[in-house]
Design a protein around this motif. Structure first.
Motif: not given
Lengths: 99, 330
Positions: B132, B135-137
């Motif tokens: 949250k 992010g998903t990097r």
């Protein structure tokens, strides 16, 4: 037609609509037997729902996917040339997932 | 035409062993598989009677088979081990929830007590919360760094004096290759060891170091062991990279390649000039856990998260680990 039971596991089911078991009729003309190599292509074209590159590489399964015909390692029955008849069970298990 | 087992000569062969080419029936395969793990344990003195061993259990194939086989060998050969299952809950809803259910069933099935430690409990952040925030990097970096330490922390919590993990020969061959490509000499020399940290408080052992992934999966399949195999929702299909792909390709052409890569790294010796570069084990100034730097990676990443600047921890980490790290995070 050849009647087969297919089973996908080890995470491979995610590529097949999250369904592990399939009972299928695979179109095939005698006199020659249906081979696993042909089944792979039919499976990719008719059952696979996403990312074909995670299932097949060239003409075979992606390395790291195990195949068993009637619960025997397909390396003992001729891999792509393994012959299939009515009622056979074919199991595909991915080994490529975390453990 | 069924092929007969090359060991008993009676039963129908069920698989071809990648390491040896032997064609074995199920019963002879189970016996060979278990015996080889037993020999790896004996030859390398992995355990001592009285050890309390935390088996790192994810619910996946490797750790499930490891828990099963260790429990079996412990009884069969009277190792005198006190086995416990240790799971790490990263706090990834819809992924870890399900795999923890598998581990809970394993606890019942194998009669080994289970302890679950969570990121939330250890670090104050679950992976869902971290994602949250950032992010998903780079989330896999956080997860990987936290997980390694979480297993140590959990092991201390359950008063274990050893940790056993399910790393198999394919995993190790992959690590050998990656370390070679990165030019990471210290790790290349170290990564093929069957145990690490023997001199410390909490040695880690890999009883499956010589065990092929194919055999682990076949064993689980034939024994109908209950394991979990869904992809992490934050990194679907991305758990294995090009090195794994390459190793599987090699195995197809020449199955002994995996064992050979492991042996190559075992034979690898670091010369005196490079030996000095080997980081001496330290303890983190902040949390006190094992670290190669003054402050451990987990604490660096946490500092970034807790100061609302998650990039910070990541950049500090990248500076320590050099360009290689950036490459990996791409």
């Amino acid at each position: 037609m050849v009647k087969l039971n297919l089973h996908f596991s080890g995470g491979l089911e995610l590529l097949f609509g999250n369904q592990k078991e399939y009972s299928v009729d695979v179109p095939h003309e005698p006199p020659s037997e249906l081979k696993v190599g042909q089944l792979l292509v039919w499976t990719r074209d008719h059952l696979l729902t996403e990312r074909p590159e995670l299932f097949m590489k060239d003409k075979t399964v992606r390395p790291g996917i195990l195949v068993l015909v009637n619960d025997v390692d397909w390396e003992l029955s001729g891999t792509l040339d393994s012959e299939l008849v009515d009622g056979d069970n074919v199991v595909f298990i991915s080994t490529l997932h975390g453990g | 035409m069924p092929i007969t087992c090359s060991s008993c000569g009676v039963e129908k062969a069920a698989l071809r062993r990648p390491k040896t080419g032997d064609k074995l029936c199920k019963v002879c395969f189970f016996a060979a598989f278990e015996q080889e793990v037993h020999e790896a344990i004996l030859t390398n003195n992995l355990f001592t009677a009285g050890d309390r061993v935390a088996v790192g259990a994810s619910g996946g194939k490797d750790s499930t088979v490891l828990a099963y086989v260790l429990s079996l060998l412990n009884q069969r050969h009277s190792y005198g081990l006190d086995l416990v299952l240790l799971s790490v809950d990263e706090g990834i809803s819809g992924y870890r929830d399900d795999s923890l259910e598998t581990v809970k069933r394993n606890e019942q099935q194998y009669g080994i007590p289970l302890t679950i430690v969570s990121y939330q409990q250890l670090y104050g952040w679950s992976m869902d919360q971290i994602v949250k925030q950032i992010g998903t990097r780079n989330n896999c970096t956080f997860c990987g760094v936290f997980r390694r330490q979480a297993l140590d922390r959990g092991a201390f919590l359950v008063k274990a004096n050893k940790v056993a993990t399910g790393h198999n020969a394919d995993d190790i061959a992959e690590t050998v290759l990656l370390n070679l490509i990165r030019g990471d000499l210290p790790r290349l020399g170290r990564c093929a060891g069957i145990s690490t940290g023997e001199d410390g408080d909490l040695p880690r052992v890999k009883p499956f170091k010589y065990t092929y992934e194919k055999e682990i999966v076949m064993y689980a399949h034939f024994k109908k062991l209950d394991y979990f195999s869904t992809e992490c929702i934050y990194a679907p299909y991305a758990t294995r990279g090009f090195a794994r792909e390459f190793i599987k390709d090699l195995e197809t052409v020449r199955p002994s390649a995996i064992a050979d890569l492991v042996r190559a790294a075992e034979e690898f010796r670091i010369g005196p000039d490079n030996a000095e570069q080997l980081a001496q084990p330290k303890t983190c100034q902040r949390c006190g856990y094992l670290s190669s730097q003054d402050v451990c990676k987990a604490c660096l990443l946490l500092e970034g998260l807790n100061t609302g600047n998650p990039r910070l921890g990541f950049i500090m980490l990248a500076n320590i680990e050099g360009n290689v790290f950036k490459l990996l995070s791409l």
